[in-house]
Design a protein around this motif. Structure first.
Motif, PDB file in Angstrom:
ATOM      1  N   GLY A  21       0.818  -1.208   0.000  1.00 26.78           N
ATOM      2  CA  GLY A  21       0.000   0.000   0.000  1.00 26.78           C
ATOM      3  C   GLY A  21       0.850   1.256   0.000  1.00 26.78           C
ATOM      4  N   PHE A  22       1.941   1.222   0.766  1.00 29.22           N
ATOM      5  CA  PHE A  22       2.854   2.366   0.793  1.00 29.22           C
ATOM      6  C   PHE A  22       3.560   2.534  -0.551  1.00 29.22           C
ATOM      7  CE2 PHE A  22       7.189   3.977   1.453  1.00 29.22           C
ATOM      8  CZ  PHE A  22       6.916   5.216   2.008  1.00 29.22           C
ATOM      9  N   ILE A  23       4.037   1.404  -1.130  1.00 29.86           N
ATOM     10  CA  ILE A  23       4.747   1.456  -2.406  1.00 29.86           C
ATOM     11  C   ILE A  23       3.885   2.087  -3.497  1.00 29.86           C
ATOM     12  CG2 ILE A  23       5.720   0.022  -4.261  1.00 29.86           C
ATOM     13  CD1 ILE A  23       6.552  -1.970  -2.038  1.00 29.86           C
TER      14      ILE A  23
ATOM     15  N   ARG B 264       8.155   1.202  -8.690  1.00 32.17           N
ATOM     16  CA  ARG B 264       7.116   0.579  -7.865  1.00 32.17           C
ATOM     17  C   ARG B 264       6.797  -0.829  -8.372  1.00 32.17           C
ATOM     18  NH1 ARG B 264       4.999   5.922  -8.286  1.00 32.17           N
ATOM     19  NH2 ARG B 264       3.423   5.286  -9.823  1.00 32.17           N
ATOM     20  N   TRP B 265       6.753  -0.986  -9.695  1.00 35.32           N
ATOM     21  CA  TRP B 265       6.492  -2.301 -10.278  1.00 35.32           C
ATOM     22  C   TRP B 265       7.550  -3.316  -9.846  1.00 35.32           C
ATOM     23  CZ3 TRP B 265       9.725  -4.963 -13.698  1.00 35.32           C
ATOM     24  CH2 TRP B 265       9.192  -6.128 -14.264  1.00 35.32           C
ATOM     25  N   LEU B 266       8.827  -2.928  -9.899  1.00 31.54           N
ATOM     26  CA  LEU B 266       9.907  -3.842  -9.555  1.00 31.54           C
ATOM     27  C   LEU B 266       9.896  -4.187  -8.073  1.00 31.54           C
ATOM     28  CD1 LEU B 266      12.378  -5.371 -10.598  1.00 31.54           C
ATOM     29  CD2 LEU B 266      13.772  -3.379  -9.994  1.00 31.54           C
ATOM     30  N   LEU B 267       9.683  -3.205  -7.220  1.00 33.26           N
ATOM     31  CA  LEU B 267       9.682  -3.454  -5.782  1.00 33.26           C
ATOM     32  C   LEU B 267       8.504  -4.346  -5.387  1.00 33.26           C
ATOM     33  CD1 LEU B 267      11.028  -3.028  -3.121  1.00 33.26           C
ATOM     34  CD2 LEU B 267       9.912  -0.802  -2.912  1.00 33.26           C
ATOM     35  N   GLU B 268       7.365  -4.149  -6.034  1.00 35.25           N
ATOM     36  CA  GLU B 268       6.219  -5.033  -5.775  1.00 35.25           C
ATOM     37  C   GLU B 268       6.568  -6.474  -6.137  1.00 35.25           C
ATOM     38  OE1 GLU B 268       2.294  -4.053  -7.141  1.00 35.25           O
ATOM     39  OE2 GLU B 268       2.664  -1.897  -6.938  1.00 35.25           O
ATOM     40  N   LYS B 269       7.238  -6.657  -7.268  1.00 32.76           N
ATOM     41  CA  LYS B 269       7.654  -7.996  -7.674  1.00 32.76           C
ATOM     42  C   LYS B 269       8.539  -8.641  -6.617  1.00 32.76           C
ATOM     43  CE  LYS B 269       6.362  -8.953 -12.049  1.00 32.76           C
ATOM     44  NZ  LYS B 269       5.763 -10.244 -12.467  1.00 32.76           N
ATOM     45  N   CYS B 270       9.432  -7.839  -6.040  1.00 35.41           N
ATOM     46  CA  CYS B 270      10.433  -8.379  -5.120  1.00 35.41           C
ATOM     47  C   CYS B 270       9.856  -8.727  -3.755  1.00 35.41           C
ATOM     48  CB  CYS B 270      11.578  -7.374  -4.953  1.00 35.41           C
ATOM     49  SG  CYS B 270      12.549  -7.098  -6.454  1.00 35.41           S
ATOM     50  N   ILE B 271       8.863  -7.971  -3.295  1.00 34.75           N
ATOM     51  CA  ILE B 271       8.404  -8.132  -1.914  1.00 34.75           C
ATOM     52  C   ILE B 271       7.089  -8.883  -1.795  1.00 34.75           C
ATOM     53  CG2 ILE B 271       6.957  -6.080  -1.555  1.00 34.75           C
ATOM     54  CD1 ILE B 271       8.738  -5.587   0.968  1.00 34.75           C
TER      55      ILE B 271
ATOM     56  N   TYR C 259      12.088  -4.019 -16.630  1.00 37.72           N
ATOM     57  CA  TYR C 259      12.191  -2.835 -15.766  1.00 37.72           C
ATOM     58  C   TYR C 259      12.776  -1.659 -16.541  1.00 37.72           C
ATOM     59  CZ  TYR C 259      14.209   0.241 -12.200  1.00 37.72           C
ATOM     60  OH  TYR C 259      14.590   1.334 -11.452  1.00 37.72           O
ATOM     61  N   GLN C 260      13.824  -1.906 -17.324  1.00 34.71           N
ATOM     62  CA  GLN C 260      14.453  -0.836 -18.096  1.00 34.71           C
ATOM     63  C   GLN C 260      13.505  -0.305 -19.174  1.00 34.71           C
ATOM     64  OE1 GLN C 260      18.012  -2.878 -19.366  1.00 34.71           O
ATOM     65  NE2 GLN C 260      19.149  -2.326 -17.497  1.00 34.71           N
ATOM     66  N   GLN C 261      12.726  -1.195 -19.771  1.00 36.08           N
ATOM     67  CA  GLN C 261      11.737  -0.756 -20.756  1.00 36.08           C
ATOM     68  C   GLN C 261      10.683   0.140 -20.107  1.00 36.08           C
ATOM     69  OE1 GLN C 261      10.233  -4.391 -22.414  1.00 36.08           O
ATOM     70  NE2 GLN C 261      11.927  -4.630 -23.877  1.00 36.08           N
ATOM     71  N   ARG C 262      10.242  -0.232 -18.937  1.00 38.18           N
ATOM     72  CA  ARG C 262       9.240   0.574 -18.236  1.00 38.18           C
ATOM     73  C   ARG C 262       9.815   1.930 -17.839  1.00 38.18           C
ATOM     74  NH1 ARG C 262       4.748  -2.129 -15.653  1.00 38.18           N
ATOM     75  NH2 ARG C 262       4.535  -4.258 -16.419  1.00 38.18           N
ATOM     76  N   LEU C 263      11.105   1.944 -17.456  1.00 33.16           N
ATOM     77  CA  LEU C 263      11.751   3.218 -17.106  1.00 33.16           C
ATOM     78  C   LEU C 263      11.825   4.141 -18.297  1.00 33.16           C
ATOM     79  CD1 LEU C 263      14.823   2.520 -14.758  1.00 33.16           C
ATOM     80  CD2 LEU C 263      12.779   3.860 -14.249  1.00 33.16           C
TER      81      LEU C 263
ATOM     82  N   SER D 203       4.857   6.254 -19.961  1.00 32.08           N
ATOM     83  CA  SER D 203       3.432   5.972 -20.205  1.00 32.08           C
ATOM     84  C   SER D 203       3.210   4.500 -20.532  1.00 32.08           C
ATOM     85  CB  SER D 203       2.914   6.833 -21.358  1.00 32.08           C
ATOM     86  OG  SER D 203       3.674   6.583 -22.538  1.00 32.08           O
ATOM     87  N   TRP D 204       4.035   3.647 -19.913  1.00 33.06           N
ATOM     88  CA  TRP D 204       3.973   2.206 -20.184  1.00 33.06           C
ATOM     89  C   TRP D 204       2.569   1.668 -19.930  1.00 33.06           C
ATOM     90  CZ3 TRP D 204       7.294  -1.754 -21.749  1.00 33.06           C
ATOM     91  CH2 TRP D 204       6.864  -3.065 -21.474  1.00 33.06           C
ATOM     92  N   GLN D 205       2.083   0.869 -20.887  1.00 34.51           N
ATOM     93  CA  GLN D 205       0.766   0.245 -20.749  1.00 34.51           C
ATOM     94  C   GLN D 205       0.955  -1.263 -20.532  1.00 34.51           C
ATOM     95  OE1 GLN D 205      -2.215   1.827 -20.736  1.00 34.51           O
ATOM     96  NE2 GLN D 205      -1.095   3.766 -20.838  1.00 34.51           N
ATOM     97  N   GLU D 206       0.186  -1.808 -19.591  1.00 42.77           N
ATOM     98  CA  GLU D 206       0.255  -3.250 -19.362  1.00 42.77           C
ATOM     99  C   GLU D 206      -0.202  -3.978 -20.627  1.00 42.77           C
ATOM    100  OE1 GLU D 206       1.519  -4.712 -16.921  1.00 42.77           O
ATOM    101  OE2 GLU D 206       1.680  -3.121 -15.417  1.00 42.77           O
ATOM    102  N   PRO D 207       0.443  -5.097 -20.953  1.00 40.30           N
ATOM    103  CA  PRO D 207       0.037  -5.852 -22.146  1.00 40.30           C
ATOM    104  C   PRO D 207      -1.409  -6.299 -22.040  1.00 40.30           C
ATOM    105  CG  PRO D 207       1.567  -7.129 -20.780  1.00 40.30           C
ATOM    106  CD  PRO D 207       1.555  -5.732 -20.252  1.00 40.30           C
ATOM    107  N   PRO D 208      -2.093  -6.427 -23.170  1.00 39.11           N
ATOM    108  CA  PRO D 208      -3.512  -6.827 -23.148  1.00 39.11           C
ATOM    109  C   PRO D 208      -3.681  -8.219 -22.543  1.00 39.11           C
ATOM    110  CG  PRO D 208      -2.616  -6.962 -25.368  1.00 39.11           C
ATOM    111  CD  PRO D 208      -1.575  -6.263 -24.536  1.00 39.11           C
ATOM    112  N   GLY D 209      -4.826  -8.424 -21.938  1.00 40.13           N
ATOM    113  CA  GLY D 209      -5.120  -9.735 -21.362  1.00 40.13           C
ATOM    114  C   GLY D 209      -5.155  -9.732 -19.860  1.00 40.13           C
ATOM    115  N   LEU D 210      -4.486  -8.729 -19.220  1.00 41.84           N
ATOM    116  CA  LEU D 210      -4.429  -8.705 -17.774  1.00 41.84           C
ATOM    117  C   LEU D 210      -5.764  -8.323 -17.148  1.00 41.84           C
ATOM    118  CD1 LEU D 210      -0.917  -7.143 -17.089  1.00 41.84           C
ATOM    119  CD2 LEU D 210      -1.570  -9.553 -17.183  1.00 41.84           C
TER     120      LEU D 210
END
Length: 602
Positions: free
Chosen positions: A89-91, A107-114, A244-248, A252-259
């Motif tokens: 929630g904080f992230i 935030r995406w990477l840290l969520e993956k890690c924790i 992660y580097q692509q998102r950086l 305006s990175w968009q999640e791939p379709p299907g999620l």
């Protein structure tokens, strides 16, 4: 409380909850140990139900809600789930973005890690032997304490035990909690002496909030940097690093379709037929036989260990000395009748390797070797697995079960209490307190180990051993020897002997517990059946299936013990990064990642 009151179907829509709940469900204390794959909506039951049944997911959810979720909510896994949710929630908050200048990719990477039970284990391993470890321990204990009702007689003993633990560790002069939670230092004396429950709770709640803010604002960013550096050096993490580097590079990175597709329809995998009656006790015996035979076949040996001298209070130190961890504390074998004597006494400690051993030392080493539940080597192909030649009795795997029970919200204890087995309930409590004492006394590098060993030792003596001769069904010399060592906070090999004697008393009652668990499960899944245990001929589980099941439960147990504190946390290594790369919360999460790493392509 909020988790306990939420509909099970809604809970299972949260992948983080599913990960922690799967870890809990596969602890070997239970009869039925299912696993849920959220990506496909499929449940896998074990033991399986006969193929002629069409089990209803609705009935399964009702059973889980009534007979598993209440225990989960009392477990340390649930506390870590709550902490994980608060960190996530904080992230995701605007406060974190503003305070720490995190981008969406960060935030995406840290969520993956924790995320998940393994992510929390990684985070706890990272803060090991630091002030962050004490802050997390304080937050977890306080979270459990504030959820108890002090006026409820059934909860008061646990409440007072947690209060005493806080006073002896985190609320003592010079602790990291006292030093760092500076905003309410003036209120600390009230925590010890004030009579008003509401005021005491308010003070602890404010301290807990301050501890959480320090964890979020200081230790999370350090963990994020640690993760980025570690992943860059690990080959298996390169796909995550590249994403992660692509998102950086694309704000305006968009999640791939299907999620955002609708959730898959929940269903239960149909079995191909089961040989013999539905009986979890028999199924457990077959799995334990494989583990035991495999351990003996591979010639696995107990790691030599050293009992360390008593450590004076002071800053936690990093040490490479090898102590008994939970692998060596999870199971017990028959010990000889030779009494343990002063060969194990004395404050200077005792080292087993490198010198001739007395008969008593050999007895203890043999006993400890039986207390190891080791992984079968991943390099062994299924064709090389041992045949199940020797029958295994419940007593052989009961210590493995009781070790898991501590992490599972104590379901066996609740069963004993409901059946009015007061003496046996008292013995089970003693078994668990002895189990909690062992890693503290054998690993002086643990935070607050000096204070905890004396606190737990005195509690055991006063609660169970004082005036116990003739009242507890244990040998007199066992009780006396325990008192002589534990009252001083010392290690004693008589701990193993006492646990063995307790297991002998509880063995038959655990079989009753499993039978009761089976009956309850079948009442939900096969209502109206005239056959109590559904004896239907069919396919017998093969050795490969038993092997995978044994490892799934063992990985669940090891992960749960690490978070519960009855197993030493492993230092951060390449294994953590490999697990991160393999972990997919929608495809089995932490347990499946452990299995993939253990078994490889097999």
């Amino acid at each position: 409380a909020s988790i306990a009151s939420t509909d099970m179907g809604l809970l299972l829509q949260d992948d983080i909850f599913v990960d922690f709940f799967n870890t809990f469900l596969n602890l070997p204390v239970f009869g039925q140990t299912p696993i849920y794959i959220s990506g496909t909506g499929r449940w896998y039951l074990w033991p399986e139900l006969p193929s002629h049944l069409d089990p209803s997911p609705t009935a399964l959810l009702a059973w889980l809600e009534q007979h598993r979720l209440p225990h989960f909510c009392k477990s340390s896994l649930c506390l870590h789930l709550v902490l994980c949710q608060k960190l996530l929630g904080f992230i995701r908050s605007g406060e974190a973005a503003e305070l720490l200048n995190w981008q969406s990719a960060d935030r995406w990477l840290l969520e993956k890690c924790i995320s998940g039970s393994h992510g929390m284990q990684h985070f706890r391993a990272f803060v090991r032997a630091t002030a962050g470890e004490e802050l997390i321990d304080f937050w977890l204990i306080t979270e459990r304490l504030l959820g108890l009702d002090e006026s409820d007689v059934s909860q008061r003993e646990l409440f007072l035990s947690l209060v005493h633990r806080l006073r002896a560790t985190h609320l003592r002069e010079g602790s990291s909690v006292i030093t760092l939670c500076t905003t309410i230092i003036g209120s600390l004396p009230k925590v010890r002496h004030i009579q008003s429950i509401s005021t005491r709770r308010e003070i602890l709640s404010k301290m807990q909030e301050q501890a959480l803010f320090l964890i979020q604002s200081y230790w999370l960013p350090k963990f994020f940097v640690h993760c980025k550096m570690g992943m860059e050096e690990e080959e298996s993490c390169q796909p995550l690093v590249q994403e992660y580097q692509q998102r950086l590079s694309q704000p305006s990175w968009q999640e791939p379709p299907g999620l955002s597709e609708p959730l898959p329809t929940m269903h239960i995998k149909r079995s191909q037929g089961v040989s013999g009656p539905y009986c979890s006790q028999k199924a457990k015996a077959e799995i334990w036989a494989l583990v035991k035979e495999g351990r003996d076949t591979q010639g696995l040996k107990m790691a030599s260990f050293q009992v360390k001298p008593e450590k004076q209070p002071g800053p936690a130190e990093s040490t490479e000395e090898l102590c008994l961890d939970k692998d060596a504390l999870g199971s017990i074998s028959q010990q000889s009748d030779n009494p343990a004597n002063t060969a194990f006494g004395g404050k200077g400690g005792v080292t087993f390797p490198g010198r001739p051993q007395s008969s008593t030392e050999q007895d203890l080493e043999s006993l400890c070797r039986e207390k190891i539940l080791s992984d079968l080597p991943p390099s062994a192909s299924l064709a090389q697995l041992p045949s199940l030649k020797k029958p295994v009795k419940t007593l052989d795997f009961l210590p493995w079960v009781l070790s898991a029970e501590a992490c599972a919200g104590r379901p066996f204890r609740d069963f004993l209490h409901c059946q009015n087995h007061s003496v046996e309930t008292h013995l089970l409590d003693l078994w668990h307190d002895l189990e909690e004492f062992l890693p503290v006394v054998l690993d002086s590098s643990r935070e607050n180990s000096f204070f905890l060993r004396h606190l737990i030792g005195e509690k055991i003596c006063k609660t169970y051993l004082k005036d116990s001769i003739g009242k507890l069904p244990l040998e007199t010399r066992t009780l006396v020897s325990l008192w002589n060592h534990l009252i001083c906070g010392e290690f004693s090999p008589w701990i193993f002997r006492a646990q063995r004697e307790i297991c002998q008393v509880l063995c038959g009652l655990y079989e009753e517990f499993l039978a009761d668990d089976d009956r309850t499960f079948l009442q939900f899944m096969a209502p109206g059946s005239d056959v109590p245990m559904l004896d239907v001929p069919g396919r017998a589980a093969g050795r490969g299936e038993h092997f995978h099941l044994s490892q799934r439960m063992n990985q669940s147990l090891k992960l749960s013990q690490a978070l519960h504190g009855t197993r030493s946390l492993e230092r951060v290594s390449s294994k953590h990064w490999q697990l991160l790369a393999a972990r997919d919360l929608q495809k089995g999460g932490s347990i499946q990642a452990e299995m993939e790493l253990l078994l490889g392509s097999t």
